[in-house]
Design a protein around this motif. Structure first.
Motif, short mmCIF file in Angstrom:
data_model
loop_
_atom_site.label_atom_id
_atom_site.label_comp_id
_atom_site.label_asym_id
_atom_site.label_seq_id
_atom_site.Cartn_x
_atom_site.Cartn_y
_atom_site.Cartn_z
N GLN A 96 89.98 25.65 121.53
CA GLN A 96 89.68 24.98 122.67
C GLN A 96 89.60 23.45 122.45
OE1 GLN A 96 86.19 26.63 124.27
NE2 GLN A 96 86.42 25.44 126.32
N VAL A 97 90.49 22.95 122.80
CA VAL A 97 90.44 21.29 122.79
C VAL A 97 89.45 20.56 123.61
CG1 VAL A 97 91.82 19.03 122.45
CG2 VAL A 97 92.91 21.25 121.62
N GLN A 98 88.54 19.66 122.85
CA GLN A 98 87.38 19.09 123.61
C GLN A 98 87.79 17.23 123.63
OE1 GLN A 98 84.63 21.12 121.06
NE2 GLN A 98 83.74 22.32 122.92
N VAL A 99 88.70 16.68 123.32
CA VAL A 99 89.16 15.44 123.29
C VAL A 99 90.41 15.25 123.80
CG1 VAL A 99 87.61 14.91 121.36
CG2 VAL A 99 89.68 15.52 120.88
N LYS A 100 90.89 14.20 124.01
CA LYS A 100 92.28 13.81 124.39
C LYS A 100 92.81 12.43 124.07
CE LYS A 100 90.55 11.61 128.62
NZ LYS A 100 89.86 11.88 130.02
N ALA A 101 94.04 12.24 123.68
CA ALA A 101 94.68 10.93 123.10
C ALA A 101 94.04 9.88 123.88
CB ALA A 101 96.04 11.03 123.43
N HIS A 102 93.74 8.61 122.92
CA HIS A 102 93.31 7.41 123.44
C HIS A 102 91.89 7.51 123.68
CE1 HIS A 102 97.70 6.68 123.23
NE2 HIS A 102 97.91 7.35 124.26
N ALA A 107 81.89 9.59 114.84
CA ALA A 107 81.97 10.59 114.13
C ALA A 107 80.96 11.63 114.70
CB ALA A 107 81.50 10.10 112.72
N GLY A 108 81.28 12.75 114.59
CA GLY A 108 80.34 13.82 115.22
C GLY A 108 80.79 14.23 116.52
N THR A 109 81.51 13.66 117.29
CA THR A 109 82.00 14.03 118.65
C THR A 109 82.59 15.55 118.56
OG1 THR A 109 82.22 11.82 119.19
CG2 THR A 109 83.56 13.48 120.35
N PRO A 110 82.07 16.26 119.33
CA PRO A 110 82.97 17.77 119.03
C PRO A 110 84.57 17.58 119.67
CG PRO A 110 80.91 17.93 120.36
CD PRO A 110 81.25 16.46 120.08
N ALA A 111 85.24 17.91 118.75
CA ALA A 111 86.82 17.89 118.96
C ALA A 111 87.51 19.34 119.38
CB ALA A 111 87.28 17.13 117.82
N VAL A 112 87.25 20.20 118.68
CA VAL A 112 88.06 21.39 118.72
C VAL A 112 87.05 22.84 118.66
CG1 VAL A 112 90.08 23.19 118.13
CG2 VAL A 112 90.22 20.49 118.11
#
Length: 159
Positions: A96-102, A107-112
């Motif tokens: 489950q992806v939690q970020v998007k391009a650009h 550091a520490g931001t939830p990403a997947v």
């Protein structure tokens, strides 16, 4: 002349992308990563489901399958995070992806978010690699920590 007036480049630290045990790439057991064909770096055997961004920067890409993403460091290299071995075969199931391009990130931001239990049941190795493909253009990579690490808190690499 006057070399002492030159401003020294500040070291950039790269943090663990997930809670777990940091190991060398040579221990990963997949030739593409252990032979550093994608880049130098470190791997973490995950103990949690949340993968975080390992460095301040901007998301450069997110694979539509969710198993990998990149972060471009300002005035620095791109950092790649690759979750598991052959997990691309799941075509996004279990990620489950939690970020998007650009997107600017710290550091520490939830990403997947990874469904480790479901992927383990299917036989996947979820070792998570942090890779720096272009490190030669930006200096050398320093290995800071192996063993137990905390996502977004334990510095594992620096350049």
């Amino acid at each position: 002349m006057f070399g002492f007036l030159k401003k020294k480049k500040q070291q950039t630290e790269i943090y663990a992308p997930v809670d777990g045990r940091a190991i060398s790439l040579e221990e990963v057991g997949d030739g593409v990563f252990s032979e550093k064909l994608v880049g130098d770096g470190i791997a973490v055997i995950p103990e949690k489901d949340q993968i975080v961004v390992p460095v301040d920067g901007e998301i450069s890409f997110v694979m539509e399958t969710g198993h990998a993403f990149g972060v471009r460091v300002p005035d620095g290299p791109e950092i790649l995070v690759h979750i598991g071995i052959d997990t691309v075969n799941e075509k996004g199931e279990g990620f489950q992806v939690q970020v998007k391009a650009h997107q600017p990130v710290k550091a520490g931001t939830p990403a997947v978010l990874v469904d480790r239990e479901a992927l383990y049941k299917k036989g996947y190795n979820l070792v998570t690699m942090v890779l720096v493909p272009e490190i030669d253009s930006f200096g050398s990579l320093q290995f800071l920590k192996k063993g137990e690490v905390c996502a977004g808190k334990s510095a594992v690499l620096a350049f």
